[in-house]
Write a protein that holds these residues in place. Structure first.
Motif, PDB file in Angstrom:
ATOM      1  N   GLU A  26       1.205  26.233  -8.740  1.00 18.25           N
ATOM      2  CA  GLU A  26       1.504  27.437  -7.959  1.00 18.25           C
ATOM      3  C   GLU A  26       1.729  27.061  -6.493  1.00 18.25           C
ATOM      4  N   ALA A  27       0.878  26.205  -5.976  1.00 19.89           N
ATOM      5  CA  ALA A  27       0.986  25.789  -4.567  1.00 19.89           C
ATOM      6  C   ALA A  27       2.268  24.990  -4.324  1.00 19.89           C
ATOM      7  N   SER A  28       2.600  24.088  -5.251  1.00 19.74           N
ATOM      8  CA  SER A  28       3.814  23.283  -5.029  1.00 19.74           C
ATOM      9  C   SER A  28       5.067  24.141  -5.212  1.00 19.74           C
ATOM     10  N   ARG A  29       4.976  25.142  -6.081  1.00 12.84           N
ATOM     11  CA  ARG A  29       6.115  26.061  -6.241  1.00 12.84           C
ATOM     12  C   ARG A  29       6.343  26.852  -4.937  1.00 12.84           C
ATOM     13  N   ALA A  30       5.252  27.322  -4.331  1.00 15.73           N
ATOM     14  CA  ALA A  30       5.377  28.063  -3.068  1.00 15.73           C
ATOM     15  C   ALA A  30       5.942  27.152  -1.978  1.00 15.73           C
ATOM     16  N   ARG A  31       5.490  25.879  -1.972  1.00 15.81           N
ATOM     17  CA  ARG A  31       6.024  24.942  -0.978  1.00 15.81           C
ATOM     18  C   ARG A  31       7.515  24.717  -1.208  1.00 15.81           C
ATOM     19  N   LEU A  32       7.888  24.539  -2.487  1.00 10.68           N
ATOM     20  CA  LEU A  32       9.306  24.304  -2.804  1.00 10.68           C
ATOM     21  C   LEU A  32      10.157  25.489  -2.332  1.00 10.68           C
ATOM     22  N   GLU A  33       9.667  26.695  -2.531  1.00 13.72           N
ATOM     23  CA  GLU A  33      10.416  27.877  -2.067  1.00 13.72           C
ATOM     24  C   GLU A  33      10.598  27.828  -0.547  1.00 13.72           C
ATOM     25  N   ARG A  34       9.547  27.443   0.167  1.00 14.12           N
ATOM     26  CA  ARG A  34       9.645  27.355   1.640  1.00 14.12           C
ATOM     27  C   ARG A  34      10.638  26.275   2.059  1.00 14.12           C
ATOM     28  N   VAL A  35      10.581  25.143   1.343  1.00 13.90           N
ATOM     29  CA  VAL A  35      11.472  24.010   1.639  1.00 13.90           C
ATOM     30  C   VAL A  35      12.945  24.418   1.452  1.00 13.90           C
ATOM     31  N   ILE A  36      13.222  25.123   0.363  1.00  4.27           N
ATOM     32  CA  ILE A  36      14.605  25.547   0.084  1.00  4.27           C
ATOM     33  C   ILE A  36      15.063  26.560   1.137  1.00  4.27           C
ATOM     34  N   ALA A  37      14.203  27.522   1.451  1.00  5.47           N
ATOM     35  CA  ALA A  37      14.581  28.575   2.408  1.00  5.47           C
ATOM     36  C   ALA A  37      14.786  27.993   3.803  1.00  5.47           C
ATOM     37  N   SER A  38      13.912  27.092   4.187  1.00  6.84           N
ATOM     38  CA  SER A  38      13.991  26.519   5.528  1.00  6.84           C
ATOM     39  C   SER A  38      15.258  25.676   5.696  1.00  6.84           C
ATOM     40  N   ARG A  39      15.622  24.906   4.675  1.00  2.00           N
ATOM     41  CA  ARG A  39      16.842  24.079   4.760  1.00  2.00           C
ATOM     42  C   ARG A  39      18.082  24.972   4.841  1.00  2.00           C
ATOM     43  N   ALA A  40      18.065  26.063   4.073  1.00  2.70           N
ATOM     44  CA  ALA A  40      19.213  26.985   4.097  1.00  2.70           C
ATOM     45  C   ALA A  40      19.316  27.657   5.468  1.00  2.70           C
ATOM     46  N   ARG A  41      18.181  28.012   6.041  1.00  3.75           N
ATOM     47  CA  ARG A  41      18.173  28.703   7.338  1.00  3.75           C
ATOM     48  C   ARG A  41      18.666  27.777   8.444  1.00  3.75           C
ATOM     49  N   ARG A  42      18.214  26.527   8.407  1.00  5.75           N
ATOM     50  CA  ARG A  42      18.558  25.596   9.503  1.00  5.75           C
ATOM     51  C   ARG A  42      19.969  25.049   9.382  1.00  5.75           C
ATOM     52  N   GLY A  43      20.456  24.844   8.152  1.00  4.69           N
ATOM     53  CA  GLY A  43      21.785  24.274   7.964  1.00  4.69           C
ATOM     54  C   GLY A  43      21.844  22.812   8.407  1.00  4.69           C
ATOM     55  N   GLN A  44      23.034  22.242   8.379  1.00  8.65           N
ATOM     56  CA  GLN A  44      23.315  20.877   8.854  1.00  8.65           C
ATOM     57  C   GLN A  44      22.478  19.796   8.158  1.00  8.65           C
ATOM     58  N   GLY A  45      21.923  20.139   7.000  1.00  5.36           N
ATOM     59  CA  GLY A  45      21.119  19.145   6.287  1.00  5.36           C
ATOM     60  C   GLY A  45      19.793  18.857   6.958  1.00  5.36           C
ATOM     61  N   ILE A  46      19.330  19.797   7.772  1.00  2.00           N
ATOM     62  CA  ILE A  46      18.015  19.609   8.401  1.00  2.00           C
ATOM     63  C   ILE A  46      16.970  20.202   7.469  1.00  2.00           C
ATOM     64  N   GLY A  47      16.052  19.343   7.039  1.00  2.00           N
ATOM     65  CA  GLY A  47      15.052  19.758   6.068  1.00  2.00           C
ATOM     66  C   GLY A  47      14.852  18.666   5.030  1.00  2.00           C
ATOM     67  N   PHE A  48      14.408  19.070   3.840  1.00  2.00           N
ATOM     68  CA  PHE A  48      14.078  18.106   2.786  1.00  2.00           C
ATOM     69  C   PHE A  48      15.283  17.836   1.885  1.00  2.00           C
ATOM     70  N   TRP A  49      15.411  16.575   1.512  1.00  2.00           N
ATOM     71  CA  TRP A  49      16.458  16.130   0.576  1.00  2.00           C
ATOM     72  C   TRP A  49      15.778  15.497  -0.641  1.00  2.00           C
ATOM     73  N   ALA A  50      16.286  15.849  -1.832  1.00  2.00           N
ATOM     74  CA  ALA A  50      15.847  15.155  -3.044  1.00  2.00           C
ATOM     75  C   ALA A  50      16.594  13.831  -3.132  1.00  2.00           C
ATOM     76  N   ILE A  51      15.854  12.772  -3.474  1.00  2.00           N
ATOM     77  CA  ILE A  51      16.487  11.464  -3.714  1.00  2.00           C
ATOM     78  C   ILE A  51      16.771  11.364  -5.214  1.00  2.00           C
ATOM     79  N   VAL A  52      18.040  11.271  -5.563  1.00  2.00           N
ATOM     80  CA  VAL A  52      18.427  11.239  -6.974  1.00  2.00           C
ATOM     81  C   VAL A  52      19.001   9.856  -7.284  1.00  2.00           C
ATOM     82  N   ASP A  53      18.443   9.197  -8.315  1.00  2.00           N
ATOM     83  CA  ASP A  53      19.023   7.925  -8.764  1.00  2.00           C
ATOM     84  C   ASP A  53      19.871   8.215  -9.996  1.00  2.00           C
TER      85      ASP A  53
END
Ligand SMILES: CC(C)(COP(=O)(O)OP(=O)(O)OC[C@H]1O[C@@H](n2cnc3c(N)ncnc32)[C@H](O)[C@@H]1OP(=O)(O)O)[C@@H](O)C(=O)NCCC(=O)NCCS
Length: 173
Positions: free
Chosen positions: A42-69
């Protein structure tokens, strides 16, 4: 927005809610997030929601990025960690860079390879003069990443109640 390794298999992209399992594997693990991991899904889900919202709000790729191999066969384990570029709470006006890898994904260069992509984004696209990182002097693996990037210690800061070295990398370095 995505960042791709020119010659390699890494791709950086924003998180979505579908990534919750992978995100929890990072942020729910006290060995990775040793200064305050998320105690349950539950806590990590709430954090993930904040991470997604904050990156969308800031734009320009400022925020968290998933590293995908992309070379990993199982799509469920392709996210090996995250990197972040965000306003530094300990250095007004600067953006800090940070890295967290799933426990089984250390020792393969994912952090330094991803951080290089993010530093290029910060310098070439965002035209930042420098990026910083706050690292406790005992975090040898994180220090090795900073050194491989060419960062240097430029001071000391208090962050989260702990003394950290302030590492910096300048565009003109
Ligand atoms: C800090 C952290 C991200 C570093 O992870 P890491 O796996 O040691 O760093 P990298 O992914 O850059 O991997 C470096 C290792 O891969 C090796 N490597 C393999 N291929 C490589 C490549 N193409 N490029 C660079 N290094 C490569 C390096 O030789 C190095 O090996 P070593 O572990 O024997 O020294 C990880 O320990 C972590 O998530 N820690 C917990 C979270 C944390 O403390 N974050 C930082 C807070 S300030």
């Amino acid at each position: 927005m995505e960042l791709n390794e020119p010659e390699g298999t890494l791709r950086l992209r924003g998180f979505s809610l579908e990534d919750h399992d992978a995100f929890h594997a990072i942020w729910g693990d006290p060995e990775v997030i040793w200064w305050g991991h998320d105690p349950d899904r539950e806590a990590s889900r709430a954090r993930l929601e904040r991470v997604i919202a904050s990156r969308a709000r800031r734009g320009q790729g400022i925020g968290f990025w998933a590293i995908v191999d992309e070379s990993i066969d199982d799509p469920g384990t392709r996210i090996v960690g995250d990197v972040v570029l965000q306003p530094a709470p300990f250095a007004r006006g600067d953006l800090e860079i940070g890295w967290h890898l799933r426990r089984g994904c250390w020792g393969r260069g994912y952090a330094v390879r991803s951080a290089r992509l993010l530093v290029r984004h910060a310098f070439d696209r965002l035209r930042l003069a420098r990026v910083v990182a706050a690292i406790v002097p005992t975090n040898e693996r994180s220090i090795a990443v900073a050194q491989r990037l060419g960062m240097r210690i430029e001071g000391r800061v208090m962050h989260g109640g702990m003394q950290h070295d302030l590492w910096a990398l300048h565009r003109d370095d």
